[in-house]
Design a protein around this motif. Structure first.
Motif, PDB file in Angstrom:
ATOM      1  N   SER B  10       0.813  -1.223   0.000  1.00  0.00           N
ATOM      2  CA  SER B  10       0.000   0.000   0.000  1.00  0.00           C
ATOM      3  C   SER B  10       0.845   1.272   0.000  1.00  0.00           C
ATOM      4  CB  SER B  10      -0.965  -0.002   1.187  1.00  0.00           C
ATOM      5  OG  SER B  10      -0.260  -0.135   2.396  1.00  0.00           O
ATOM      6  N   LYS B  11       2.095   1.183   0.493  1.00  0.00           N
ATOM      7  CA  LYS B  11       2.964   2.367   0.418  1.00  0.00           C
ATOM      8  C   LYS B  11       4.427   1.963   0.400  1.00  0.00           C
ATOM      9  CE  LYS B  11       2.397   3.168   5.419  1.00  0.00           C
ATOM     10  NZ  LYS B  11       3.224   2.080   5.856  1.00  0.00           N
ATOM     11  N   TRP B  12       5.230   2.866  -0.129  1.00  0.00           N
ATOM     12  CA  TRP B  12       6.683   2.698  -0.083  1.00  0.00           C
ATOM     13  C   TRP B  12       7.230   3.701   0.924  1.00  0.00           C
ATOM     14  CZ3 TRP B  12       9.772   1.617  -5.181  1.00  0.00           C
ATOM     15  CH2 TRP B  12       9.180   0.536  -5.861  1.00  0.00           C
ATOM     16  N   GLU B  13       8.143   3.211   1.775  1.00  0.00           N
ATOM     17  CA  GLU B  13       8.849   4.106   2.693  1.00  0.00           C
ATOM     18  C   GLU B  13      10.271   4.265   2.183  1.00  0.00           C
ATOM     19  OE1 GLU B  13       7.545   5.678   5.093  1.00  0.00           O
ATOM     20  OE2 GLU B  13       5.741   4.555   5.677  1.00  0.00           O
ATOM     21  N   CYS B  14      10.672   5.520   1.949  1.00  0.00           N
ATOM     22  CA  CYS B  14      12.044   5.785   1.501  1.00  0.00           C
ATOM     23  C   CYS B  14      12.761   6.592   2.573  1.00  0.00           C
ATOM     24  CB  CYS B  14      12.049   6.607   0.212  1.00  0.00           C
ATOM     25  SG  CYS B  14      11.168   5.816  -1.136  1.00  0.00           S
ATOM     26  N   ALA B  15      14.037   6.343   2.776  1.00  0.00           N
ATOM     27  CA  ALA B  15      14.792   7.101   3.769  1.00  0.00           C
ATOM     28  C   ALA B  15      16.251   7.180   3.369  1.00  0.00           C
ATOM     29  CB  ALA B  15      14.654   6.459   5.152  1.00  0.00           C
ATOM     30  N   VAL B  16      16.904   8.222   3.864  1.00  0.00           N
ATOM     31  CA  VAL B  16      18.343   8.396   3.700  1.00  0.00           C
ATOM     32  C   VAL B  16      18.929   8.610   5.082  1.00  0.00           C
ATOM     33  CG1 VAL B  16      20.131   9.957   2.824  1.00  0.00           C
ATOM     34  CG2 VAL B  16      18.198   9.326   1.360  1.00  0.00           C
ATOM     35  N   GLY B  17      19.987   7.875   5.396  1.00  0.00           N
ATOM     36  CA  GLY B  17      20.592   8.033   6.717  1.00  0.00           C
ATOM     37  C   GLY B  17      21.561   6.910   7.001  1.00  0.00           C
ATOM     38  N   THR B  18      21.898   6.766   8.289  1.00  0.00           N
ATOM     39  CA  THR B  18      22.833   5.699   8.665  1.00  0.00           C
ATOM     40  C   THR B  18      22.275   4.799   9.765  1.00  0.00           C
ATOM     41  OG1 THR B  18      23.917   7.088  10.323  1.00  0.00           O
ATOM     42  CG2 THR B  18      24.836   7.130   8.086  1.00  0.00           C
ATOM     43  N   GLY B  19      21.120   5.159  10.324  1.00  0.00           N
ATOM     44  CA  GLY B  19      20.558   4.338  11.393  1.00  0.00           C
ATOM     45  C   GLY B  19      19.421   5.065  12.073  1.00  0.00           C
ATOM     46  N   PRO B  20      18.823   4.472  13.100  1.00  0.00           N
ATOM     47  CA  PRO B  20      17.613   5.037  13.709  1.00  0.00           C
ATOM     48  C   PRO B  20      17.806   6.442  14.278  1.00  0.00           C
ATOM     49  CG  PRO B  20      18.277   2.973  14.813  1.00  0.00           C
ATOM     50  CD  PRO B  20      19.208   3.171  13.675  1.00  0.00           C
ATOM     51  N   ASP B  21      19.034   6.749  14.708  1.00  0.00           N
ATOM     52  CA  ASP B  21      19.263   8.077  15.292  1.00  0.00           C
ATOM     53  C   ASP B  21      19.827   9.060  14.278  1.00  0.00           C
ATOM     54  OD1 ASP B  21      18.425   7.015  17.722  1.00  0.00           O
ATOM     55  OD2 ASP B  21      20.460   6.300  18.169  1.00  0.00           O
ATOM     56  N   ASP B  22      19.901   8.646  13.052  1.00  0.00           N
ATOM     57  CA  ASP B  22      20.506   9.502  12.036  1.00  0.00           C
ATOM     58  C   ASP B  22      19.789   9.308  10.699  1.00  0.00           C
ATOM     59  OD1 ASP B  22      22.274  11.154  10.596  1.00  0.00           O
ATOM     60  OD2 ASP B  22      23.547   9.427  10.094  1.00  0.00           O
ATOM     61  N   ILE B  23      18.530   9.736  10.667  1.00  0.00           N
ATOM     62  CA  ILE B  23      17.762   9.712   9.414  1.00  0.00           C
ATOM     63  C   ILE B  23      17.692  11.145   8.901  1.00  0.00           C
ATOM     64  CG2 ILE B  23      15.447   9.335   8.443  1.00  0.00           C
ATOM     65  CD1 ILE B  23      16.989   6.758   8.933  1.00  0.00           C
ATOM     66  N   ARG B  24      18.225  11.357   7.694  1.00  0.00           N
ATOM     67  CA  ARG B  24      18.334  12.724   7.174  1.00  0.00           C
ATOM     68  C   ARG B  24      17.107  13.144   6.378  1.00  0.00           C
ATOM     69  NH1 ARG B  24      23.968  13.875   7.267  1.00  0.00           N
ATOM     70  NH2 ARG B  24      24.829  12.464   8.822  1.00  0.00           N
ATOM     71  N   ASP B  25      16.437  12.192   5.793  1.00  0.00           N
ATOM     72  CA  ASP B  25      15.323  12.549   4.913  1.00  0.00           C
ATOM     73  C   ASP B  25      14.441  11.308   4.749  1.00  0.00           C
ATOM     74  OD1 ASP B  25      13.775  14.078   3.260  1.00  0.00           O
ATOM     75  OD2 ASP B  25      15.353  14.477   1.793  1.00  0.00           O
ATOM     76  N   THR B  26      13.149  11.505   4.652  1.00  0.00           N
ATOM     77  CA  THR B  26      12.245  10.369   4.442  1.00  0.00           C
ATOM     78  C   THR B  26      11.117  10.787   3.506  1.00  0.00           C
ATOM     79  OG1 THR B  26      10.767  10.950   6.261  1.00  0.00           O
ATOM     80  CG2 THR B  26      12.595   9.477   6.795  1.00  0.00           C
ATOM     81  N   GLU B  27      10.506   9.803   2.863  1.00  0.00           N
ATOM     82  CA  GLU B  27       9.276  10.081   2.128  1.00  0.00           C
ATOM     83  C   GLU B  27       8.427   8.818   2.081  1.00  0.00           C
ATOM     84  OE1 GLU B  27       9.337  12.813  -1.066  1.00  0.00           O
ATOM     85  OE2 GLU B  27       7.890  11.675  -2.246  1.00  0.00           O
ATOM     86  N   THR B  28       7.124   9.026   2.228  1.00  0.00           N
ATOM     87  CA  THR B  28       6.171   7.924   2.095  1.00  0.00           C
ATOM     88  C   THR B  28       5.422   8.110   0.781  1.00  0.00           C
ATOM     89  OG1 THR B  28       5.919   7.823   4.489  1.00  0.00           O
ATOM     90  CG2 THR B  28       4.201   6.773   3.167  1.00  0.00           C
ATOM     91  N   ILE B  29       5.434   7.078  -0.031  1.00  0.00           N
ATOM     92  CA  ILE B  29       4.843   7.157  -1.371  1.00  0.00           C
ATOM     93  C   ILE B  29       3.723   6.127  -1.465  1.00  0.00           C
ATOM     94  CG2 ILE B  29       5.331   6.736  -3.833  1.00  0.00           C
ATOM     95  CD1 ILE B  29       8.284   7.487  -3.154  1.00  0.00           C
ATOM     96  N   PRO B  30       2.525   6.523  -1.871  1.00  0.00           N
ATOM     97  CA  PRO B  30       1.467   5.513  -2.033  1.00  0.00           C
ATOM     98  C   PRO B  30       1.818   4.556  -3.184  1.00  0.00           C
ATOM     99  CG  PRO B  30       0.749   7.635  -2.888  1.00  0.00           C
ATOM    100  CD  PRO B  30       2.088   7.874  -2.249  1.00  0.00           C
TER     101      PRO B  30
END
Lengths: 293, 293
Positions: B10-30
């Motif tokens: 139902s959706k795609w989760e995209c993220a850029v980072g190195t781990g849970p405490d260092d996520i620089r950017d995210t997007e949720t796409i249907p």
């Protein structure tokens, strides 16, 4: 030179050698009491050629965790007199050799990978259907261990009690896979042992159906590259081709692989080492360097 | 810096980072059509910080065999329009970065092992119960792969059709585990989605029973050290404690381990990373060195 012991519920197979083409000595010992059976195995190895290590593949459940205080023990088996039996440490102490200890089915899987039907594979299963049902194998090249070890026989399979009112024979679970499809279940359901029912299509069609249901669970969880089916019931004539066909029917094309369709006969196979998978696998286990000094 | 994509139905989760405490950017796409959905993911990564590699954890079945000509594709999914979709190679080509590709559940398992509820374990499962049921994990420290990859949802579980005449919703198997216990099954069986049935004890008791039956199969085949249960249905309030209790009842003391008895609440657990296991696991996957250049 290595020693191997396959401890079964009805007999122990002992051997000394280095592989299928180099077995120097063997003995088959009936499984009676723990003391008597272990004594006879010890006596065999005392008389045979000296070995560098002994591998033991045991019926179970067992404790095969090398850092546990009950390492090398059979634990909760329902087999009378055999619960909490010290096998690995006893053999190690009395023969003063390193001992490697695992389940009978993991040992058999290792034997088949080294010399038999799983050569070149890293993710596969060895399943025995005899008095009970057991399963072991490898994932990513490692023998299957986790919290404990696999106990394929106790997975639950669909059981239409209207069509088949048999309650199952497992003392813990009734109609788990082993409770419905083991040799014990066959004997209880049909009133005669499997070997006296060879010509009965109804027996083997139902058996193949239950065996296939269990294999579908194994395929769904582990995605093995091959499944080896051994044991007295598992290798009964005309069972495996029925099982292959039922598995293809049950999967219904969901998984896209020739081996789960037209090539199923290359996927669900008998042991290449025949009845020697376990004891040869125990020798292989002794040679892997996991033996505990 | 790594990119992660969790491709869901139902959706795609995209993220850029190195781990849970260092996520620089995210997007949720249907999730719409393959072309449109992949385009939006590409656009996100083009605008975000440059990454060294992208990990993709995908719904499936998928081909994750790096030596296969259809590596990186979704294969036989029943999801309309998505069968035989090229994802891994497309992302790799258009963004000119190495791509690591695995199932969504293996990615989530890796994420939970790196940063969550499976730290320090080498044999465990991650199971998601949402629209469908999927499972992945590790055995002996390796992500579960074999002939294909695990498809926990399609194992068969006991189904008493007299007590529960529901036929199941799986287009391939009817009343397989997913067909009986997924969110799709709940909606079809009770006429309303799971989130509108929160107060209904009958719904959640039946659901817990079927979930537990599947977990017993997983425990029997793999003997995981822990089972993480995620997904919208899997993390519904008051489900997990019922599942824990049912699993103990079904195992009935056969397997001798505190974690399968009094400590079951430490054995069947929710994801420590919550809903981020998949996308964080995709980032972990990108960093493991398995990315294909």
């Amino acid at each position: 030179m290595y020693g191997g012991i396959e401890t079964g519920g009805s007999k122990w197979e002992c051997a000394v050698g280095t592989g299928p083409d180099d077995i120097r000595d063997t003995e088959t010992i009936p499984t009676t009491t723990p003391d008597e059976t272990i004594d006879r195995a010890i006596t065999f190895f005392e008389r045979a050629k000296p070995v560098d290590a002994i591998g033991i593949g045991s019926f179970g459940p067992v404790d095969r965790n090398p850092s546990s205080s009950s390492w090398g023990h059979i634990t909760t088996t329902p087999k009378p007199g055999w619960a909490n039996t010290d096998i690995g440490p006893e053999v190690q102490r009395r023969l003063s050799v390193p001992v490697a200890f695992d389940t009978d089915v993991n040992a058999a899987a290792l034997g088949e990978q080294r010399w038999g039907a799983a050569q070149g594979l890293d993710t596969f299963c060895y399943i025995t259907i005899g008095t009970g049902i057991g399963g072991g194998g490898m994932a990513g090249g490692n023998l299957l261990h986790g919290l404990l070890h696999p106990e394929f026989g106790h997975l639950r399979v669909p059981h239409d009690t209207a069509a088949d009112p048999f309650a199952g024979t497992c003392p813990y679970h009734g109609d788990c896979w082993e409770g419905l499809a083991s040799g014990t279940a066959i004997r209880s359901r049909w009133g005669r042992p499997a070997e006296e029912l060879a010509g009965r299509d109804d027996v083997w069609e139902l058996e193949a159906y239950y065996v296939a249901l269990g294999l579908v669970c194994v395929i769904s969880v582990l995605s093995p590259q091959r499944i080896i089916v051994g044991g007295g019931v598992g290798t009964a004539p005309r069972l495996l081709d029925r099982v292959q066909s039922e598995v293809v029917t049950l999967l219904n094309g969901y998984l896209d692989a020739d081996l789960l369709g037209e090539r199923i006969a290359d996927y669900i196979v008998p042991p290449a080492l025949g009845r020697r998978s376990g004891v040869l696998g125990a020798i292989a286990l002794a040679s892997t360097g996991v033996a505990r000094p």
